[in-house]
Design a protein around this motif. Structure first.
Motif, PDB file in Angstrom:
ATOM      1  N   ASP A  16       0.814  -1.075  -0.001  1.00 31.71           N
ATOM      2  CA  ASP A  16      -0.103   0.178   0.031  1.00 31.71           C
ATOM      3  C   ASP A  16       0.980   1.339   0.026  1.00 31.71           C
ATOM      4  OD1 ASP A  16       1.052   0.412   2.816  1.00 31.71           O
ATOM      5  OD2 ASP A  16      -1.049  -0.588   3.531  1.00 31.71           O
ATOM      6  N   GLU A  17       0.288   2.278   0.049  1.00 32.46           N
ATOM      7  CA  GLU A  17       1.050   3.605  -0.023  1.00 32.46           C
ATOM      8  C   GLU A  17       1.975   3.917   1.029  1.00 32.46           C
ATOM      9  OE1 GLU A  17       0.067   8.402  -1.237  1.00 32.46           O
ATOM     10  OE2 GLU A  17      -1.605   6.911  -0.911  1.00 32.46           O
ATOM     11  N   GLU A  18       1.481   3.577   2.325  1.00 36.64           N
ATOM     12  CA  GLU A  18       2.389   3.727   3.463  1.00 36.64           C
ATOM     13  C   GLU A  18       3.394   2.642   3.295  1.00 36.64           C
ATOM     14  OE1 GLU A  18       2.034   2.889   8.218  1.00 36.64           O
ATOM     15  OE2 GLU A  18       0.189   3.109   7.162  1.00 36.64           O
ATOM     16  N   ASP A  19       3.342   1.490   2.853  1.00 33.58           N
ATOM     17  CA  ASP A  19       4.461   0.555   2.659  1.00 33.58           C
ATOM     18  C   ASP A  19       5.407   1.198   1.739  1.00 33.58           C
ATOM     19  OD1 ASP A  19       3.458  -1.158   4.349  1.00 33.58           O
ATOM     20  OD2 ASP A  19       2.725  -2.436   2.802  1.00 33.58           O
ATOM     21  N   LEU A  20       4.909   1.699   0.708  1.00 32.44           N
ATOM     22  CA  LEU A  20       5.711   2.102  -0.530  1.00 32.44           C
ATOM     23  C   LEU A  20       6.626   3.371   0.129  1.00 32.44           C
ATOM     24  CD1 LEU A  20       6.473   2.191  -3.568  1.00 32.44           C
ATOM     25  CD2 LEU A  20       4.805   4.111  -3.832  1.00 32.44           C
ATOM     26  N   GLY A  21       6.101   4.258   1.176  1.00 31.10           N
ATOM     27  CA  GLY A  21       6.975   5.203   1.660  1.00 31.10           C
ATOM     28  C   GLY A  21       8.140   4.646   2.562  1.00 31.10           C
ATOM     29  N   VAL A  22       7.783   3.485   3.230  1.00 28.39           N
ATOM     30  CA  VAL A  22       9.137   2.852   3.593  1.00 28.39           C
ATOM     31  C   VAL A  22      10.116   2.402   2.817  1.00 28.39           C
ATOM     32  CG1 VAL A  22       9.915   0.836   5.204  1.00 28.39           C
ATOM     33  CG2 VAL A  22       7.825   2.042   5.657  1.00 28.39           C
ATOM     34  N   ALA A 100      10.351   7.403  -4.245  1.00 30.72           N
ATOM     35  CA  ALA A 100       9.034   6.553  -4.894  1.00 30.72           C
ATOM     36  C   ALA A 100       7.956   7.200  -4.380  1.00 30.72           C
ATOM     37  CB  ALA A 100       9.145   4.944  -4.799  1.00 30.72           C
ATOM     38  N   ARG A 101       6.816   7.377  -5.210  1.00 28.57           N
ATOM     39  CA  ARG A 101       5.637   7.825  -4.568  1.00 28.57           C
ATOM     40  C   ARG A 101       4.450   7.350  -5.271  1.00 28.57           C
ATOM     41  NH1 ARG A 101       4.318  12.537  -7.673  1.00 28.57           N
ATOM     42  NH2 ARG A 101       6.398  12.991  -8.826  1.00 28.57           N
ATOM     43  N   PHE A 102       3.303   7.206  -4.564  1.00 31.26           N
ATOM     44  CA  PHE A 102       2.207   6.739  -5.339  1.00 31.26           C
ATOM     45  C   PHE A 102       0.909   7.959  -5.681  1.00 31.26           C
ATOM     46  CE2 PHE A 102      -2.367   4.748  -4.960  1.00 31.26           C
ATOM     47  CZ  PHE A 102      -2.189   3.989  -6.086  1.00 31.26           C
ATOM     48  N   GLY A 105      -5.409   6.670  -8.266  1.00 32.14           N
ATOM     49  CA  GLY A 105      -6.405   6.890  -9.428  1.00 32.14           C
ATOM     50  C   GLY A 105      -7.579   6.282  -8.948  1.00 32.14           C
ATOM     51  N   GLU A 106      -8.585   5.847 -10.050  1.00 30.09           N
ATOM     52  CA  GLU A 106      -9.778   5.447  -9.609  1.00 30.09           C
ATOM     53  C   GLU A 106      -9.912   3.861  -9.190  1.00 30.09           C
ATOM     54  OE1 GLU A 106     -12.622   6.272 -12.415  1.00 30.09           O
ATOM     55  OE2 GLU A 106     -11.922   8.316 -12.607  1.00 30.09           O
ATOM     56  N   ASP A 107     -10.649   3.491  -8.547  1.00 21.72           N
ATOM     57  CA  ASP A 107     -10.705   1.686  -8.005  1.00 21.72           C
ATOM     58  C   ASP A 107      -9.597   1.276  -7.683  1.00 21.72           C
ATOM     59  OD1 ASP A 107     -13.544   2.229  -8.868  1.00 21.72           O
ATOM     60  OD2 ASP A 107     -12.801   1.711 -11.029  1.00 21.72           O
ATOM     61  N   GLY A 108      -8.803   2.183  -6.847  1.00 22.47           N
ATOM     62  CA  GLY A 108      -7.426   1.376  -6.223  1.00 22.47           C
ATOM     63  C   GLY A 108      -6.442   1.414  -7.289  1.00 22.47           C
ATOM     64  N   THR A 109      -6.444   1.868  -8.617  1.00 21.52           N
ATOM     65  CA  THR A 109      -5.419   1.791  -9.362  1.00 21.52           C
ATOM     66  C   THR A 109      -4.468   2.975  -9.168  1.00 21.52           C
ATOM     67  OG1 THR A 109      -6.563   2.859 -11.240  1.00 21.52           O
ATOM     68  CG2 THR A 109      -6.776   0.611 -11.186  1.00 21.52           C
ATOM     69  N   GLY A 110      -3.577   3.421  -9.764  1.00 23.21           N
ATOM     70  CA  GLY A 110      -2.954   4.842  -9.718  1.00 23.21           C
ATOM     71  C   GLY A 110      -1.608   4.521 -10.467  1.00 23.21           C
ATOM     72  N   ALA A 111      -0.670   5.415 -10.121  1.00 23.19           N
ATOM     73  CA  ALA A 111       0.588   5.292 -10.781  1.00 23.19           C
ATOM     74  C   ALA A 111       1.640   5.336  -9.477  1.00 23.19           C
ATOM     75  CB  ALA A 111       0.950   6.790 -11.483  1.00 23.19           C
ATOM     76  N   ILE A 112       2.748   4.789  -9.718  1.00 24.74           N
ATOM     77  CA  ILE A 112       3.971   4.907  -8.887  1.00 24.74           C
ATOM     78  C   ILE A 112       4.999   5.480  -9.601  1.00 24.74           C
ATOM     79  CG2 ILE A 112       5.849   3.594  -7.690  1.00 24.74           C
ATOM     80  CD1 ILE A 112       3.822   1.217  -7.427  1.00 24.74           C
ATOM     81  N   ILE A 113       5.547   6.654  -8.898  1.00 27.58           N
ATOM     82  CA  ILE A 113       6.473   7.640  -9.617  1.00 27.58           C
ATOM     83  C   ILE A 113       7.755   7.395  -9.073  1.00 27.58           C
ATOM     84  CG2 ILE A 113       6.787   9.887 -10.376  1.00 27.58           C
ATOM     85  CD1 ILE A 113       4.199   8.995 -11.216  1.00 27.58           C
ATOM     86  N   LEU A 114       8.793   6.952  -9.862  1.00 29.44           N
ATOM     87  CA  LEU A 114      10.105   7.212  -9.174  1.00 29.44           C
ATOM     88  C   LEU A 114      10.836   8.303  -9.699  1.00 29.44           C
ATOM     89  CD1 LEU A 114      11.033   3.481 -10.447  1.00 29.44           C
ATOM     90  CD2 LEU A 114      10.390   4.275  -8.227  1.00 29.44           C
TER      91      LEU A 114
END
Length: 150
Positions: A16-22, A100-102, A105-114
């Motif tokens: 999830d987004e929080e894990d991605l922060g780690v 790395a950030r999230f 988007g809609e319905d749980g989708t989105g983009a991961i940006i490096l």
């Protein structure tokens, strides 16, 4: 205070987004060659290998030695990958990962940006946050600790 003798290989998963922060914090200041990045559409995977700075061994120390370690990173459930302001034909060009950030988007989708130093980025269109990091080598000593203003 952690040191090289305290090093333990990392095996991290981000769901999830929080894990991605780690994961982002662990990968801050990692360096890689552009030729070490790959999007594999048939596997819906974006992967790369990098030399990550071992922040967990540096703690508050101002003087080295510090350490880097070879790490493999991959993102699954990737629908598309776009390189922005990066010369992908320069396979030996070295880039420094800042974050790395999230972007949801809609319905749980989105983009991961490096995000990379110098303004380059990789945008991964994803169905979900599904990332993995594994240290692949023993650490090696480095004298320099990345500097950050602020």
């Amino acid at each position: 205070m952690a040191s090289l003798t305290d090093y333990k290989p990392l095996r991290l998963m981000a769901g999830d987004e929080e894990d991605l922060g780690v994961l982002s914090a662990v990968l801050q200041d990692a360096v890689a060659k552009l030729g070490d990045f790959a999007f594999i559409p048939s596997e819906r995977r974006f992967a790369f290998v990098t030399n990550r700075f071992c922040w967990e061994c540096a703690t508050e120390r101002k003087h080295g030695p510090f350490a880097r370690v070879r790490a493999g990173v991959h993102f699954d459930d990737v629908k598309a990958a776009q390189f922005q302001n990066l010369k992908t034909d320069a396979k030996d060009a070295v880039v420094e990962l800042l974050a790395a950030r999230f972007e949801p988007g809609e319905d749980g989708t989105g983009a991961i940006i490096l995000d990379f130093a110098g303004g380059g980025a990789v945008r991964l269109e994803v169905e979900s946050v599904n990332a993995w990091l594994s240290d692949l080598s023993e650490p090696w000593r480095t004298r320099a600790k990345p500097e950050h203003e602020g």
